[in-house]
Design an enzyme around this catalytic site. Structure first.
Site, short mmCIF file in Angstrom:
data_model
loop_
_atom_site.label_atom_id
_atom_site.label_comp_id
_atom_site.label_asym_id
_atom_site.label_seq_id
_atom_site.Cartn_x
_atom_site.Cartn_y
_atom_site.Cartn_z
N CYS A 175 0.83 -1.19 0.00
CA CYS A 175 0.00 0.00 0.00
C CYS A 175 0.88 1.25 0.00
O CYS A 175 1.97 1.25 0.53
CB CYS A 175 -0.95 0.09 1.18
SG CYS A 175 -2.09 -1.27 1.29
N ARG A 212 5.84 -0.45 -4.37
CA ARG A 212 5.53 -1.16 -3.12
C ARG A 212 4.54 -2.30 -3.36
O ARG A 212 4.36 -3.15 -2.49
CB ARG A 212 4.92 -0.17 -2.11
CG ARG A 212 5.88 0.91 -1.71
CD ARG A 212 5.16 2.04 -1.01
NE ARG A 212 4.64 1.66 0.28
CZ ARG A 212 5.32 1.73 1.42
NH1 ARG A 212 6.55 2.18 1.41
NH2 ARG A 212 4.76 1.37 2.56
N TRP A 227 -2.86 -2.75 -1.69
CA TRP A 227 -2.42 -4.13 -1.84
C TRP A 227 -3.35 -4.92 -0.94
O TRP A 227 -3.27 -4.83 0.28
CB TRP A 227 -0.97 -4.24 -1.40
CG TRP A 227 -0.28 -5.51 -1.76
CD1 TRP A 227 0.40 -5.78 -2.92
CD2 TRP A 227 -0.15 -6.70 -0.95
NE1 TRP A 227 0.93 -7.04 -2.88
CE2 TRP A 227 0.61 -7.63 -1.69
CE3 TRP A 227 -0.60 -7.07 0.32
CZ2 TRP A 227 0.92 -8.90 -1.22
CZ3 TRP A 227 -0.29 -8.33 0.79
CH2 TRP A 227 0.46 -9.23 0.03
N ASN A 282 -2.88 2.40 5.47
CA ASN A 282 -1.95 1.27 5.32
C ASN A 282 -1.96 0.51 6.63
O ASN A 282 -2.02 1.14 7.69
CB ASN A 282 -0.51 1.75 5.14
CG ASN A 282 -0.26 2.32 3.77
OD1 ASN A 282 -1.13 2.34 2.93
ND2 ASN A 282 0.96 2.79 3.58
N GLY A 283 -1.81 -0.80 6.55
CA GLY A 283 -1.72 -1.58 7.79
C GLY A 283 -2.90 -2.50 7.95
O GLY A 283 -3.69 -2.70 7.02
N GLU A 327 20.28 -16.51 -2.68
CA GLU A 327 19.81 -15.24 -3.23
C GLU A 327 19.61 -15.35 -4.75
O GLU A 327 18.65 -14.80 -5.29
CB GLU A 327 20.81 -14.12 -2.88
CG GLU A 327 20.51 -12.77 -3.47
CD GLU A 327 19.15 -12.18 -3.10
OE1 GLU A 327 18.46 -12.74 -2.22
OE2 GLU A 327 18.77 -11.17 -3.72
N LYS A 383 16.09 -14.47 -6.62
CA LYS A 383 15.96 -13.47 -7.69
C LYS A 383 15.23 -14.07 -8.87
O LYS A 383 14.31 -13.48 -9.42
CB LYS A 383 17.33 -12.97 -8.18
CG LYS A 383 18.04 -11.94 -7.40
CD LYS A 383 17.36 -10.63 -7.26
CE LYS A 383 16.42 -10.59 -6.13
NZ LYS A 383 16.56 -10.23 -4.87
N GLU A 403 11.41 -14.92 -8.10
CA GLU A 403 10.48 -13.82 -7.82
C GLU A 403 10.15 -13.00 -9.05
O GLU A 403 9.05 -12.47 -9.15
CB GLU A 403 10.92 -12.96 -6.63
CG GLU A 403 12.14 -12.11 -6.84
CD GLU A 403 12.53 -11.32 -5.60
OE1 GLU A 403 11.73 -11.18 -4.67
OE2 GLU A 403 13.68 -10.85 -5.55
N HIS A 462 21.20 -36.45 -0.98
CA HIS A 462 20.26 -36.83 0.08
C HIS A 462 18.81 -36.58 -0.32
O HIS A 462 17.94 -36.52 0.55
CB HIS A 462 20.62 -36.10 1.38
CG HIS A 462 21.97 -36.46 1.89
ND1 HIS A 462 22.25 -37.68 2.44
CD2 HIS A 462 23.14 -35.78 1.86
CE1 HIS A 462 23.53 -37.73 2.76
NE2 HIS A 462 24.10 -36.58 2.41
N LYS A 510 7.33 -4.45 -2.25
CA LYS A 510 8.71 -4.06 -1.92
C LYS A 510 8.91 -4.00 -0.42
O LYS A 510 9.95 -4.40 0.09
CB LYS A 510 8.99 -2.69 -2.54
CG LYS A 510 10.37 -2.13 -2.24
CD LYS A 510 11.41 -2.83 -3.07
CE LYS A 510 12.81 -2.33 -2.80
NZ LYS A 510 13.79 -3.35 -3.25
C1 G6P Z 1 10.24 -7.91 0.66
C2 G6P Z 1 10.99 -7.41 -0.56
C3 G6P Z 1 12.41 -7.98 -0.57
C4 G6P Z 1 13.12 -7.64 0.74
C5 G6P Z 1 12.30 -8.09 1.96
C6 G6P Z 1 12.89 -7.52 3.23
O1 G6P Z 1 10.04 -9.28 0.55
O2 G6P Z 1 10.31 -7.79 -1.74
O3 G6P Z 1 13.12 -7.43 -1.65
O4 G6P Z 1 14.35 -8.29 0.75
O5 G6P Z 1 10.97 -7.60 1.85
O6 G6P Z 1 12.81 -6.11 3.17
P1 G6P Z 1 13.75 -5.14 3.96
O7 G6P Z 1 13.27 -3.76 3.56
O8 G6P Z 1 13.53 -5.42 5.42
O9 G6P Z 1 15.14 -5.40 3.55
#
Ligand code: G6P
Length: 609
Positions: free
Chosen positions: A2, A27, A74, A100-101, A482, A486, A489, A505, A604
């Site tokens: 949001c 976001r 969202w 938001n929230g 990671e 990537k 996602e 295993h 985000k």
């Molecule tokens: C969401 C974002 C990620 C991020 C994670 C943690 O999942 O899509 O890209 O790594 O939050 O966010 P932060 O702001 O705490 O690093």
């Protein structure tokens, strides 16, 4: 998750609100809306889907007025739809608000309001807040907001228009970010800094249960008891252009290209490159404290969690200090053994991730020593941690974190060097030689970016693959986590990371003709083991892409393609190896026609649980 924007000033507010919402679109959202006060009435305009739908509606039926609020939603309570989109109003149409929230007790409040005769049109918790404030309003806006805050449980950031107070926006928040912008003739509010950058860089970060009353000529702040408070302005030195896409097709690519500069900026904050030494005073622990440390806990989410996994490798290897890493949502409800004086580090790009904040508060509450690695000055985590080690990535807009991850790794690596030196595990000369190599890293990284065609070509042949397995050992395994995130996602290709030694295993059962295996093999002492693992998957039909630290024996025979990094000290390889992994994910997603910057279902900043 949001996004809120608000403006009150001398200009037409709709273009400013739309520009702000566009800046917050990263976001994540599924509907959007605005409420505008034209001096006589408050009018709403809302649309499901992309912001462009809202813009079209507003072009067809313009809303005039110089005071308004906007929102990208969202969905949490109720499906993404026109009725559930914000803003929401009370029955009497006296107020309009965006939120938001999550209001955790909204069902109880709703029942109470229904008994009083309120009629609800949406399924949202936000409409409950609108009706609640409406029912508490007896002619004094501030009192109504204060009374509502006392009744709401959960998290909220609210921007509210009252029919009786033209050109004024009431804002308040709890456990949800909100930043107020100040300028000569207008006041602004937003969920995040990028929405404010085109208008002002003088901002105030709202703290829990504070209220801001925005008018064109200034902002008044109050505490939860309604008493006036003074707040300090923070000047943000982020470049306006930094939050724009420039000539790049996607923010993600732009941000990958910013990594060499982000590397240099972050490095220079923590080391004197000229003298090849760490600025040891910036780091959290003194020599005595570092020597006495028994363990370090690191807690974070998503990409920041993956940075923590690599941080563990760096710190354990160089400083000989045991490190426990936890996902914040597990940590906060687990049985963490935290004693007063224990050290706990949180890592967060945004500084606003709900679970990470909860973990930090838990550690603060138990008298722990808390340290944050964070990218956003003034964010909740930056305010509440005892010591903050900032990353200098600048604003990151694409949902997929890239440059923030890299800068988190740098700070973790330098923390490991600092601890190693203070604990007597590394000499000043050994540290100097690492710094020297790090100083050369941005150029090495640039050369990888300049040669990206090879990765693009590989992606153009591989993008239709159904499963990708990233394998590695030690440092490479942490990086593989990671790399897999990537890819999955943004391209929606199923991808997993495995410790290469664990394949036998179970996971090897999944390997079949055409599976793609990306073998990260940058650690010389583990190379032979990795070569055997590559052989095992290759003979079972997998296509193997190997990433190595310079030329590596035994790899060519067991892989179909090899990407060689320029040779470097083995603990430093992640700084370069992550680039081809980010580029691979990017090109695969582009080939598949995916929405690279705004992947489906993701946000985000995850500001609710
Ligand atoms: C969401 C974002 C990620 C991020 C994670 C943690 O999942 O899509 O890209 O790594 O939050 O966010 P932060 O702001 O705490 O690093």
């Amino acid at each position: 998750m949001c996004g809120i924007v608000g403006y009150t000033g001398g200009e037409a507010c709709v273009p400013i609100l739309l520009e702000g919402l566009e800046a917050l679109a990263y976001r994540g959202y599924d509907s959007a809306g605005v409420a505008v006060f034209d001096g006589e009435k408050i009018s709403l305009c809302k649309a499901q889907g992309q912001l462009s739908n809202l813009s079209v509606l507003l072009r067809e039926q313009p809303l005039a007025g110089s005071c308004g609020i906007g929102h990208t939603r969202w969905a949490t309570h109720g499906e993404p739809s026109y009725v559930n989109a914000h803003p929401h109003m009370d029955d009497a149409k006296q107020i309009a608000l965006v939120h938001n929230g999550i209001i955790e007790n909204y069902q109880n409040l709703k029942q109470m309001l229904i008994q009083k005769g309120c009629e609800f049109v949406s399924e949202t918790d936000t409409e409950v807040v609108a009706q609640l404030i409406g029912s508490l309003y007896m002619g004094d806006c501030l009192s109504a907001v204060l009374a509502a805050m006392r009744l709401m449980e959960g998290s909220f950031a609210l921007s509210i228009l009252f029919y009786d107070e033209p050109r004024t926006i009431y804002c308040c928040c709890k456990d949800s970010p909100m930043v107020v912008g100040h300028s000569e003739s207008a006041s602004f509010v937003a969920s995040d800094i990028p929405a404010l950058l085109p208008y002002t860089r003088d901002v105030c970060f709202m703290e829990d249960k504070q209220i801001a009353v925005l008018r064109p000529d200034g902002v008044d702040y109050f505490n939860e008891f309604g008493l006036p408070i003074e707040k300090t302005l923070t000047h943000i030195d982020w470049d306006v252009e930094a939050a724009k896409k420039g000539n790049f097709e996607h923010f993600m690519m732009k941000e990958i290209f910013e990594e060499p500069v982000a590397f240099k900026k972050t490095l220079e904050q923590y080391v004197s490159v000229k003298e090849l030494r760490l600025k040891t005073d910036i780091f959290p622990w003194s020599q005595e404290e570092a020597a006495a440390l028994k363990k370090l806990s690191i807690v974070s989410c998503g990409t920041a969690y993956h940075a923590a996994l690599l941080g563990k490798k760096f710190i354990e290897r160089m400083a000989g200090l045991p490190v426990e890493v936890d996902i914040a949502s597990e940590f906060r409800y687990g049985d963490a053994v935290l004693e007063p004086g224990d050290s706990l580090m949180v890592i967060s790009q945004s500084g606003e991730t709900a679970d990470t904040i909860a973990a930090l508060r838990m550690a603060n509450g138990r008298g722990c020593r808390t340290v944050a690695i964070c990218n956003v000055i003034g964010s909740t985590i930056a305010r509440e941690a005892e010591t903050v080690l900032f990353t200098y990535a600048g604003p990151e807009i694409a949902v997929a974190a890239t440059k923030s991850y890299l800068t988190q790794l740098i700070v973790l690596y330098l923390t490991a060097l600092d601890l190693a030196q203070k604990r007597g595990r590394m000499s000043a000369e050994a540290v100097a030689s690492r710094i020297l190599e790090m100083a050369a890293m941005p150029e090495r990284m640039q050369r990888i970016l300049d040669n990206r065609e090879r990765i693009q070509y590989f992606a153009s042949r591989a993008f239709s693959v159904k499963h990708v397995f990233f394998i590695g050992r030690g440092i490479d395994h942490a990086l593989a986590m990671e790399a897999a995130l990537k890819l999955k996602e943004i391209s929606y290709i199923h991808s997993e990371a495995y410790a290469a030694g664990e394949l036998k295993h179970g996971t090897i059962a999944l390997i079949e003709e055409g599976s793609l295996v990306v073998a990260l093999a940058t650690q010389p002492e583990l190379l032979k083991k990795m070569a055997s693992n590559m052989e095992e998957v290759r003979v079972r039909g997998a296509r193997v892409l190997a990433v190595t630290n310079g030329p590596a024996d035994g790899v060519a025979a067991n892989s179909h393609e090899q990407w060689e990094l320029e040779p470097m000290e083995e603990t430093l390889t992640p700084f370069c190896a992550i680039l081809p992994m980010q580029l691979l994910a990017y090109y695969m997603a582009v080939q598949k026609g995916c929405s690279v910057d705004r992947p489906r279902n993701l946000a985000k900043s995850v500001t609710v649980e």
